[in-house]
Scaffold this active site. Structure first.
Site, short mmCIF file in Angstrom:
data_model
loop_
_atom_site.label_atom_id
_atom_site.label_comp_id
_atom_site.label_asym_id
_atom_site.label_seq_id
_atom_site.Cartn_x
_atom_site.Cartn_y
_atom_site.Cartn_z
N ASP A 163 0.94 -1.09 -0.43
CA ASP A 163 0.12 -0.04 -0.33
C ASP A 163 0.72 0.86 -0.09
OD1 ASP A 163 -2.01 1.52 0.28
OD2 ASP A 163 -2.10 1.63 2.33
N THR B 144 0.19 4.65 1.30
CA THR B 144 0.28 5.48 1.91
C THR B 144 -0.08 4.80 3.08
OG1 THR B 144 -1.87 7.07 1.04
CG2 THR B 144 -0.90 7.61 3.33
N ASP C 1 -1.97 -1.01 6.24
CA ASP C 1 -1.86 -0.48 7.89
C ASP C 1 -3.21 0.31 8.32
OD1 ASP C 1 -1.88 2.07 5.48
OD2 ASP C 1 -0.40 3.21 7.13
#
Length: 852
Positions: free
Chosen positions: A304, A306, A552
């Site tokens: 991912d 970000t 996250d």
């Protein structure tokens, strides 16, 4: 905890304590258990009720029924050690995650009876009025009420890093954060009905995924279990036909139980435990015991953007002064950032890059998505005026920009950078207007410079991604952001230029075949929804990829659970950490390459231990079939088996586990690798073992049989040929076989881990001299068992003549030479006319060149 309709009001006094109590009693509270990870009961159940433990438990029951309860101790030790090691590791991980969740668990400010109170999220009820300020985490869904404007970060939910402006009537979602501004909102959905809980519904359970190595070992164990059952049936038939006495049949059945390689399970447990401890020193928390080993199989990793590649911060990469020097521009930017009363990511990035002194501000307009600029008015004798920082496409309506500046703005945007324009006017005007929420932009601004911002990459991300590529691991970047922005960041991170990209809306228009093809051909994925992330991972797996997913946010949970290995950041959401197989503490992205090496070390050690175990067990099966089934006495007892297990498998495999080294996985897989190593060694070992046992039996019995040549009176035969002498002869043959198998087992260690080129055949050169010293130590230990009367008697051993040990050792050495020759000349592959190497070219004879 229902989501029944509740009429929103603009009354900011909130609920009364009586209303709160009434709603909580009606089940409209936000009472959710703090599920940070697995429960203790689930940990115990998952580690005790495993297939392997059930097999070992069943064998223990059989041994008890056969009256061999004393032999159950070893099996009980293996079950206990295996379960305890895994349970301790997973409880340790659970407690760490629980501690992280308690530390990071937010408190909320709620208005009740007109007074602000700080409470735990579980104390909220439907209809509560909550206060939102910068840094506030939204814990229940609601609607903005009253005045005020806030900018929300919803990246943990959507994956998009852009801030979302929220005004009166806009919805706020649990799991998002307030970056700037202040407002009130009313709780509309609480408990299980909140957006974050709906998004992760069905995904909170911890899943246990077996690695390819574990699946292959389970297959081997199942085959051995079927073989053991077959041998037990044959032993029972032999007993019923009168070929084997009952006592001997019980002994044989107990020995057959040794087919299940309990030592292998113990070494696997030790390897996993050591891997978890080593990774803990590198800031990686292992939730599943096999997570580190699973990393060694990864050939694709999905990241991912970000919070994974980036550190959830932006940085000021460069500035372009306009009409002033760069030093002067940075000085004014530093003063602007230091003087701001509000905090956001842009101001923090400027303050880090351009330190400055705080000045008194007369008026201030904080940044908002509605107008996309911020401003400060300074009043001083030396430098009065208005400074404005905002989006160029907004400010250019009042700021003159030449073609060069316009081109610089376009170039920055094309690189995926965020470009802001800094301007100033010396005319003091009021920035407020009669229209609420839309301040006035000064009309005579002069440009001072352009600011170029980019996402701040995590430390050592270039090195980490480079090591991924060197290891043959494909990297896919999946994000909710714009594909161009994601591609620019990937280029900045060192993934290369001109990376093929695709967007979520484009994927949504494709059928399954087109989706899979686009997924495999693309590297960058933008505007991807949470469900599409999981769909992408599934498509990769369908093409034979072993996929790791890093994330996250709550939006990453479905894909983390779909992946073969889920990895979460410590700073990520609580649910993400809970479902991940591994959590990177301190967001230590750079720990992953070391984890890959540790996984290779574990995999290699388990493969080596399996080879040692299967050579012994396979030869055992051949001896059982050739000697016991015809009605002959099986040459090995439980105690003999214990000696062989200890000296040729138990302690040596411990050394193999402790001294294992990383290395790339063989393309032929575990089963083929085992076949090429085990079958030649097993075939010659079985043949030589039969010759040794039968030869020594005949050698011991023949002198007694010569008494029947007619020269000995019949009345004396019963005194000469006694049962004790026959048993003594058989014990001598058994001891000879045990000694031969010990010698071969110790030579097998040298063949598995060749210390010099002489021993190279079935395995690459190790050069580690610890293995021959370990084999020598085992040989000395065997000598101690023979010379100490108490130990010799305890293990049913008989001392032979020195010439016998010399002969047996020479036979063992001949066995080793034949096995080495079979490996070097690919006898098995040539006999089967099959390519077991897994390479596209047929096997070639051994070469003495140093292996790569």
């Amino acid at each position: 905890m229902t989501s029944s309709a509740f009429t929103a009001s603009t009354d900011l006094r909130g609920l009364s304590e009586q209303e709160v109590a009434t709603r909580r009693a009606a089940g409209q509270g936000n009472e959710l258990p703090l599920q940070t990870s697995r429960t203790y009961s689930n940990i115990l159940k998952d580690n005790l009720l495993t297939f392997i433990n059930m097999v070992l438990f069943g064998i223990s029951v059989i041994l008890i029924l056969l009256g061999r309860a004393d032999d159950v101790g070893v099996i009980a030790f293996v079950i206990s050690a295996n379960a305890i090691a895994n349970i301790v590791q997973e409880i340790r991980a659970k407690r760490k995650l629980d501690a992280l969740a308690l530390v990071n668990r937010p408190k909320v400010t709620v208005v009740r009876d007109g007074t602000e109170q700080t409470v735990d999220p579980n104390d909220l009820v439907l209809g509560d009025v909550l206060v939102v300020t910068p840094g506030t985490q939204i814990v229940v869904d609601g609607t903005v009420i009253g005045g005020g404007e806030i900018n929300m970060d919803e990246s943990l939910l959507t994956g998009e890093s852009d801030l979302i402006a929220k005004h009166l009537g806009d919805e706020l979602y649990s799991g998002s954060f307030c970056v700037s501004g202040s407002a009130h909102y009313q709780a509309d959905k609480v408990g299980l009905d909140s957006y974050a809980n709906q998004l992760t519904a069905g995904a909170k359970s911890f899943r246990r995924v077996l690695t390819p190595l574990q699946q292959e070992i389970n297959l081997i164990v199942r085959v051995l279990l079927i073989t053991a059952i077959f041998l037990w049936l044959l032993a029972g038939i032999s007993m019923m036909m009168g070929l084997t006495p009952f006592a001997q049949s019980v002994e044989n059945a107990a020995v057959i139980a040794g087919l299940v390689p309990s030592g292998l399970f113990l070494m696997i447990t030790l390897a996993y435990a050591m891997g978890s401890l080593r990774m803990a020193d590198r800031n990686a928390l292992v939730q599943q015991a096999n997570a580190v080993e699973s990393l060694s199989h990864i050939n694709m990793i999905c990241l991912d953007k970000t919070g994974t590649l980036t550190a959830n911060r932006i940085q000021l990469l460069s500035v372009l002064p306009i009409g002033i020097s760069e030093a002067e521009l940075r000085s004014q930017l530093g003063q602007y950032a230091a003087s701001a009363s509000f905090s956001n990511a842009t101001n923090e990035a400027i303050a880090r890059a351009c330190p400055g002194e705080k000045r008194p501000v007369d008026q201030e307009i904080p940044f908002a998505s509605a107008y996309k600029w911020s401003a400060q008015t300074f009043k001083s004798f030396s430098d009065s005026g208005v400074c404005v920082l905002g989006a160029p496409d907004i400010l250019k309506t009042v700021v003159p920009l030449d073609a060069t500046i316009e081109q610089a703005i376009q170039d920055g945007a094309a690189q995926g950078l965020r470009v802001l324009l800094f301007a100033k006017t010396h005319t003091l005007i009021s920035l407020q207007t009669a229209q609420v929420g839309l301040p006035a932009l000064p009309s005579d601004l002069r440009p001072l410079g352009l600011l170029f911002f980019g996402d701040e990459l995590r430390p050592r991300v270039h090195e980490t991604l480079s090591r991924f590529r060197e290891g043959g691991i494909q990297v896919k970047v999946i994000s909710g952001d714009n594909p161009a922005t994601v591609a620019a960041l990937a280029t900045q991170a060192g993934l290369g230029t001109d990376l093929p990209s695709i967007s979520g809306p484009e994927l949504a228009e494709m059928d399954e075949a087109q989706f899979t093809q686009a997924a495999m051909e693309s590297t960058i994925f933008g505007r991807i929804t949470p469900d599409q992330k999981a769909q992408l991972v599934k498509a990769f797996q369908g093409e034979g990829q072993y996929v790791a997913m890093m994330g996250d946010g709550v939006n990453d949970v479905p894909s983390l659970k779909q992946a073969n290995l889920g990895i979460a950041m410590e700073s990520g959401s609580q649910i993400t950490r809970g479902v991940a197989d591994m959590v990177l503490l301190n967001d230590s992205f750079e720990a992953l390459p070391d984890a890959f090496l540790e996984g290779q070390r574990i995999r290699n050690s388990i493969q080596d231990v399996t080879k040692i175990s299967l050579v012994r067990v396979s030869a055992f099966v051949i001896l059982m079939l050739t000697l016991v089934m015809p009605g002959l006495i099986f040459p090995l007892t439980i105690k003999h088996n214990a000696v062989l297990t200890l000296l040729t498998e138990g302690i040596p495999t411990l050394g193999v586990t402790l001294w294992a080294k990383p290395g790339k996985e063989s393309h032929r897989g575990l089963v083929r690798s085992l076949a090429t190593f085990v079958l030649p060694a097993m075939a010659f070992l079985s043949l030589f073992s039969l010759l040794v046992y039968i030869g020594y039996t005949v050698n011991q019995i023949t002198p007694l049989l010569r008494l029947l040549d007619g020269n000995t009176p019949l009345r004396n035969l019963g005194q000469v040929i006694t049962q004790e002498r026959v048993i003594e002869a058989l014990f001598a043959a058994r001891s000879a076989l045990v000694a031969f198998l010990v010698f071969c087992g110790l030579l097998l260690i040298l063949l598995l881990k060749p210390p010099t080129r002489f021993w190279v055949g079935g395995a690459p050169l190790s050069g580690d001299l610890r293995y021959p010293f370990m084999a020598l130590a085992m040989l000395i230990m065997f000598g101690v068992l023979l010379v100490v009367p108490g130990l010799r008697s305890a293990f049913d051993l008989t001392v032979l003549q020195p010439i016998n040990y010399l002969t047996l050792s020479l036979l063992a050495f001949v066995w080793a030479l034949l096995v080495r020759m079979a490996w070097r000349n690919c006898w098995l592959e040539r006999f089967l006319q099959m390519n077991l190497s897994g390479s596209p070219t047929p096997p070639r004879p051994f070469s003495m060149r140093r292996p790569n």
